[in-house]
Design a protein around this motif. Structure first.
Motif, PDB file in Angstrom:
ATOM      1  N   LYS B 161      45.089  79.981  48.533  1.00 34.72           N
ATOM      2  CA  LYS B 161      45.045  81.303  47.919  1.00 34.72           C
ATOM      3  C   LYS B 161      44.162  81.329  46.689  1.00 34.72           C
ATOM      4  O   LYS B 161      44.133  82.306  45.947  1.00 34.72           O
ATOM      5  N   SER B 162      43.501  80.222  46.430  1.00 30.84           N
ATOM      6  CA  SER B 162      42.742  80.132  45.191  1.00 30.84           C
ATOM      7  C   SER B 162      41.249  80.097  45.446  1.00 30.84           C
ATOM      8  O   SER B 162      40.799  79.760  46.534  1.00 30.84           O
ATOM      9  N   CYS B 163      40.503  80.438  44.409  1.00 30.46           N
ATOM     10  CA  CYS B 163      39.068  80.225  44.447  1.00 30.46           C
ATOM     11  C   CYS B 163      38.816  78.767  44.096  1.00 30.46           C
ATOM     12  O   CYS B 163      39.311  78.266  43.090  1.00 30.46           O
ATOM     13  N   VAL B 164      38.056  78.096  44.926  1.00 28.69           N
ATOM     14  CA  VAL B 164      37.827  76.670  44.740  1.00 28.69           C
ATOM     15  C   VAL B 164      36.343  76.357  44.841  1.00 28.69           C
ATOM     16  O   VAL B 164      35.652  76.879  45.719  1.00 28.69           O
ATOM     17  N   VAL B 165      35.864  75.529  43.932  1.00 27.90           N
ATOM     18  CA  VAL B 165      34.500  75.024  44.027  1.00 27.90           C
ATOM     19  C   VAL B 165      34.584  73.523  44.216  1.00 27.90           C
ATOM     20  O   VAL B 165      35.234  72.829  43.434  1.00 27.90           O
ATOM     21  N   SER B 166      33.957  73.039  45.251  1.00 28.08           N
ATOM     22  CA  SER B 166      34.125  71.639  45.582  1.00 28.08           C
ATOM     23  C   SER B 166      32.824  71.048  46.110  1.00 28.08           C
ATOM     24  O   SER B 166      31.778  71.688  46.062  1.00 28.08           O
ATOM     25  N   ALA B 167      32.902  69.820  46.567  1.00 24.84           N
ATOM     26  CA  ALA B 167      31.731  69.169  47.159  1.00 24.84           C
ATOM     27  C   ALA B 167      32.156  68.539  48.483  1.00 24.84           C
ATOM     28  O   ALA B 167      33.342  68.463  48.786  1.00 24.84           O
ATOM     29  N   THR B 168      31.187  68.105  49.219  1.00 25.23           N
ATOM     30  CA  THR B 168      31.483  67.544  50.543  1.00 25.23           C
ATOM     31  C   THR B 168      32.002  66.115  50.418  1.00 25.23           C
ATOM     32  O   THR B 168      31.267  65.147  50.640  1.00 25.23           O
ATOM     33  N   ASN B 169      33.264  66.017  50.097  1.00 22.96           N
ATOM     34  CA  ASN B 169      33.865  64.703  49.885  1.00 22.96           C
ATOM     35  C   ASN B 169      33.886  63.860  51.158  1.00 22.96           C
ATOM     36  O   ASN B 169      33.568  62.684  51.149  1.00 22.96           O
ATOM     37  N   TRP B 170      34.276  64.486  52.231  1.00 22.67           N
ATOM     38  CA  TRP B 170      34.351  63.760  53.499  1.00 22.67           C
ATOM     39  C   TRP B 170      32.965  63.250  53.893  1.00 22.67           C
ATOM     40  O   TRP B 170      32.760  62.078  54.126  1.00 22.67           O
ATOM     41  N   GLN B 171      32.024  64.160  53.895  1.00 30.43           N
ATOM     42  CA  GLN B 171      30.666  63.807  54.316  1.00 30.43           C
ATOM     43  C   GLN B 171      30.052  62.768  53.387  1.00 30.43           C
ATOM     44  O   GLN B 171      29.364  61.844  53.834  1.00 30.43           O
ATOM     45  N   GLY B 172      30.291  62.906  52.114  1.00 32.61           N
ATOM     46  CA  GLY B 172      29.739  61.960  51.156  1.00 32.61           C
ATOM     47  C   GLY B 172      30.219  60.551  51.445  1.00 32.61           C
ATOM     48  O   GLY B 172      29.433  59.596  51.463  1.00 32.61           O
ATOM     49  N   ALA B 173      31.528  60.427  51.674  1.00 29.03           N
ATOM     50  CA  ALA B 173      32.085  59.111  51.987  1.00 29.03           C
ATOM     51  C   ALA B 173      31.539  58.615  53.316  1.00 29.03           C
ATOM     52  O   ALA B 173      31.193  57.437  53.466  1.00 29.03           O
ATOM     53  N   TYR B 174      31.441  59.510  54.252  1.00 33.53           N
ATOM     54  CA  TYR B 174      30.917  59.152  55.574  1.00 33.53           C
ATOM     55  C   TYR B 174      29.498  58.597  55.438  1.00 33.53           C
ATOM     56  O   TYR B 174      29.157  57.566  55.995  1.00 33.53           O
ATOM     57  N   ASP B 175      28.693  59.267  54.656  1.00 36.06           N
ATOM     58  CA  ASP B 175      27.312  58.829  54.448  1.00 36.06           C
ATOM     59  C   ASP B 175      27.255  57.461  53.776  1.00 36.06           C
ATOM     60  O   ASP B 175      26.459  56.599  54.151  1.00 36.06           O
ATOM     61  N   ALA B 176      28.091  57.286  52.772  1.00 35.77           N
ATOM     62  CA  ALA B 176      28.085  56.030  52.025  1.00 35.77           C
ATOM     63  C   ALA B 176      28.435  54.860  52.939  1.00 35.77           C
ATOM     64  O   ALA B 176      27.770  53.818  52.938  1.00 35.77           O
ATOM     65  N   VAL B 177      29.464  55.038  53.735  1.00 31.78           N
ATOM     66  CA  VAL B 177      29.912  53.946  54.599  1.00 31.78           C
ATOM     67  C   VAL B 177      28.928  53.717  55.747  1.00 31.78           C
ATOM     68  O   VAL B 177      28.663  52.580  56.141  1.00 31.78           O
ATOM     69  N   THR B 178      28.365  54.815  56.228  1.00 34.91           N
ATOM     70  CA  THR B 178      27.342  54.674  57.269  1.00 34.91           C
ATOM     71  C   THR B 178      26.164  53.853  56.741  1.00 34.91           C
ATOM     72  O   THR B 178      25.619  52.989  57.438  1.00 34.91           O
ATOM     73  N   HIS B 179      25.800  54.124  55.520  1.00 32.20           N
ATOM     74  CA  HIS B 179      24.724  53.357  54.879  1.00 32.20           C
ATOM     75  C   HIS B 179      25.043  51.860  54.918  1.00 32.20           C
ATOM     76  O   HIS B 179      24.193  51.031  55.284  1.00 32.20           O
ATOM     77  N   LEU B 180      26.270  51.512  54.583  1.00 31.09           N
ATOM     78  CA  LEU B 180      26.663  50.097  54.582  1.00 31.09           C
ATOM     79  C   LEU B 180      26.657  49.530  56.000  1.00 31.09           C
ATOM     80  O   LEU B 180      26.214  48.401  56.233  1.00 31.09           O
ATOM     81  N   LEU B 181      27.131  50.317  56.939  1.00 33.71           N
ATOM     82  CA  LEU B 181      27.160  49.867  58.333  1.00 33.71           C
ATOM     83  C   LEU B 181      25.742  49.618  58.836  1.00 33.71           C
ATOM     84  O   LEU B 181      25.467  48.623  59.512  1.00 33.71           O
ATOM     85  N   GLU B 182      24.853  50.506  58.467  1.00 29.21           N
ATOM     86  CA  GLU B 182      23.476  50.369  58.940  1.00 29.21           C
ATOM     87  C   GLU B 182      22.775  49.182  58.308  1.00 29.21           C
ATOM     88  O   GLU B 182      21.800  48.651  58.851  1.00 29.21           O
ATOM     89  N   LEU B 183      23.263  48.772  57.147  1.00 29.31           N
ATOM     90  CA  LEU B 183      22.717  47.568  56.525  1.00 29.31           C
ATOM     91  C   LEU B 183      23.219  46.323  57.254  1.00 29.31           C
ATOM     92  O   LEU B 183      22.728  45.223  57.029  1.00 29.31           O
ATOM     93  N   GLY B 184      24.215  46.525  58.103  1.00 28.48           N
ATOM     94  CA  GLY B 184      24.727  45.400  58.878  1.00 28.48           C
ATOM     95  C   GLY B 184      26.124  44.948  58.488  1.00 28.48           C
ATOM     96  O   GLY B 184      26.650  43.979  59.033  1.00 28.48           O
ATOM     97  N   HIS B 185      26.737  45.637  57.540  1.00 28.55           N
ATOM     98  CA  HIS B 185      28.077  45.228  57.125  1.00 28.55           C
ATOM     99  C   HIS B 185      29.104  45.547  58.202  1.00 28.55           C
ATOM    100  O   HIS B 185      29.019  46.582  58.864  1.00 28.55           O
ATOM    101  N   GLN B 186      30.050  44.657  58.332  1.00 27.57           N
ATOM    102  CA  GLN B 186      31.159  44.891  59.256  1.00 27.57           C
ATOM    103  C   GLN B 186      32.479  44.922  58.491  1.00 27.57           C
ATOM    104  O   GLN B 186      33.379  45.659  58.822  1.00 27.57           O
ATOM    105  N   ARG B 187      32.545  44.073  57.480  1.00 24.87           N
ATOM    106  CA  ARG B 187      33.792  44.009  56.711  1.00 24.87           C
ATOM    107  C   ARG B 187      33.640  44.863  55.454  1.00 24.87           C
ATOM    108  O   ARG B 187      33.254  44.375  54.392  1.00 24.87           O
ATOM    109  N   ILE B 188      33.942  46.141  55.619  1.00 23.66           N
ATOM    110  CA  ILE B 188      33.772  47.091  54.521  1.00 23.66           C
ATOM    111  C   ILE B 188      35.135  47.546  54.012  1.00 23.66           C
ATOM    112  O   ILE B 188      35.910  48.141  54.752  1.00 23.66           O
TER     113      ILE B 188
END
Lengths: 347, 347
Positions: B161-188
């Motif tokens: 019921k409120s006005c909210v200003v936010s950011a793409t938290n889900w996507q941001g985390a997704y991008d960050a972890v994808t970056h690590l995966l693409e570098l070859g990390h498995q144990r993140i």
DNA sequence: CTGAAAGCGCTTACAG
DNA sequence: CTGAAAGCGCTTACAG
């Protein structure tokens, strides 16, 4: 339906008075902790206020001559660790005392200070903490004319009629430059703050005194006026580095200036501290994280903020509190941006 | 001698009215920009106000049902670049609109939120910007009951019921972890924020989704709850590093947590990113200055602060403004704290 | 286009 | 120890 006036939702001292069949005067007295109220009455008022969820209306209280419990803090801006640390420590102390903080940022108000100060004093604050340059005396004139309680942080009142909390600017600069001299530097430049600021003048004086005391000549071309902000530090740095007799060390009058100087150094392809030593002033939160970590003069901002707040509280209690000057010691923090001068001789 | 009542020094609308021989109603109308005032009258009032140096008394105006022109900003604390940047951008926007900022720091008020919110709404603010966790819904209940205008930054209102200003938290985390995966990390591994916060939950969900989408299993021992502050990051880091199958990368749910993790890494005598990669979230001002500079997800705090302020201004104009949700995109900033995993195999 | 009057919620002498 | 009343400076219907 209840009356639908805008504020009708809030309960007032009238509600408490009615509930208890006493007068609002009595309620007011209790709420303000005055004496001469029968203990049983006091208790009942307090208990009813609590039960009804009473919250005092600050503007009414303030209008009627009471206190607003709001302190104004005047700063140029806040997105800078120097100011946010000061404000934060003021806020801590204010919170302890049950006071609120109204933030006045001045960065857009330059040139209209008079009107601004008048607004503030007519505003809802009980007192003011100024963390701004006292360039024009009009600030203080208005404040003093209104007998408005205020404390100044890190700037001097030329008339000496104000309460001021400051740090040992002269000594801090003296220590910093002495440190460079002892490392063997002879060509030590200085990027100052705005010379309209007392702290800038004191730091410059400390720089000069250190050179003189160690028998090193002062060269005018080694002294450039900055403004305590990074971009000016950068510009000043470029000029200094382009000098035929490049300095082997630069004392920046504050850390942000030092950051700008460092940027210029990198642009010139030089290394810190191998080619040139840099020393700052303030020890803001970024200082330990620069590359290399910045040697600088620590200023106890948190203590200063707290002391200023406490001083203001005494002023509020006792309006005739005489002007007080509190000075905190600075401390040289040696990190990695300063070392011996390079061997290659250039005179 | 003049009367020595406390406020007698300030000039009021009565002074203007008397000077011009009009009623205070007229003066008030002019000062508030109402129509239906003869142009010549308006001009005279304005000119006299200016000449006399009139400054409106905010509390009187507010008490009488007008606006105080003060906006409250509620933050946990301010000595942290995340909050000071948000507050600073709010302040900028407020200044443009001629509004003042009252700072409410909550760090000492936990557990008494109800009373706190009531104080605020009875206080002198026209509206509120909340940059605090909406842990208890009582905040919002009270606000909504009072029809008090407010906007939330970076936290979700469970009731929508409120006005909210936010950011793409889900996507941001997704991008960050994808970056690590693409570098070859498995144990993140992941050090989360407090799970009572919506942003923490979203970032964790983004982390998990990235792993799953890349066919990497989720290991419970690689997920540790933090609280968005450095000390917890440090503790979590130590636990993670002590694991038999040490992770080769750690995604910290915010930068301060990442700083704590980095401290733990150093303490273990490991190198970043040679031995372990670290990625943060927020891109606070220190992030580029850590050693090595921190790869992180940039959150446009300044835009968020500005948007929230503008949204609040619309709410003030139009109280029946419907709940609005504004989400800003985050952006992965790759710096030097992330690289390929070490060759030595530990599986 | 303008004025007289009530009221916002509280504090503070002034009388008891 | 307590109450009635004025007043803080302004806004806002309500009448003209």
């Amino acid at each position: 339906m209840d009356a639908n006036r805008r504020k009708s939702q809030n309960i007032t001292i009238y509600d408490i008075a009615k509930e208890l069949d006493v007068s609002v005067s009595t309620v007011s007295r209790v709420l303000n902790g005055f004496e001469y109220v029968k203990e049983s009455t006091r208790r009942r008022v307090l208990e009813t206020a609590e039960r009804l969820g009473y919250v005092a209306n600050v503007q009414a209280r303030s209008l009627a001559g009471g206190r607003s419990n709001i302190i104004g803090v005047v700063v140029p801006r806040i997105n800078n660790s120097y100011f946010s640390l000061v404000v934060s420590s003021i806020d801590d102390e204010l919170t302890k005392a049950g006071l609120n903080l109204l933030l006045y940022t001045t960065h857009r108000h330059t040139g209209n200070e008079d009107h601004y100060v008048r607004t503030i004093t007519t505003g809802m604050t009980d007192g003011l903490i100024l963390v701004v340059p006292i360039a024009s005396a009009s600030y203080l004139n208005i404040l003093q004319k209104h007998q408005f309680p205020y404390v100044i942080i890190d700037h001097h009142d030329p008339t000496d009629k104000s309460c001021v909390v400051s740090a040992t600017n002269w000594q801090g600069a003296y220590d910093a430059v002495t440190h460079l001299l002892e490392l063997g530097h002879q060509r030590i430049a200085c990027v100052t703050g705005l010379m309209t600021l007392s702290s800038s003048r004191e730091r410059l004086a400390g720089y000069k005194a250190a050179l003189t005391d160690h028998g090193t000549a002062i060269h005018a071309e080694y002294i450039i006026e900055g403004d305590y902000w990074e971009p000016q530090g950068y510009e000043a740095g470029k000029k200094l580095l382009a000098l035929p007799k490049r300095p082997t060390a630069i004392f920046a009058a504050n850390d942000f200036t030092a950051f700008g100087v460092m940027r210029a150094v990198w642009e010139f392809g030089l290394s810190i501290p191998q080619d040139i030593s840099i020393v700052g002033f303030d020890d803001v939160s970024q200082a330990p994280f620069t590359r290399p970590p910045l040697t600088t003069v620590h200023q106890p901002l948190e203590q200063m903020g707290r002391a200023a707040t406490k001083l203001l509280l005494s002023l509020l209690e006792n309006p005739s509190h005489p002007p007080e000057y509190i000075e905190f010691p600075t401390q040289l923090i040696i990190r990695e941006s300063s070392s011996q001068p390079p061997h290659e001789s250039g005179i």
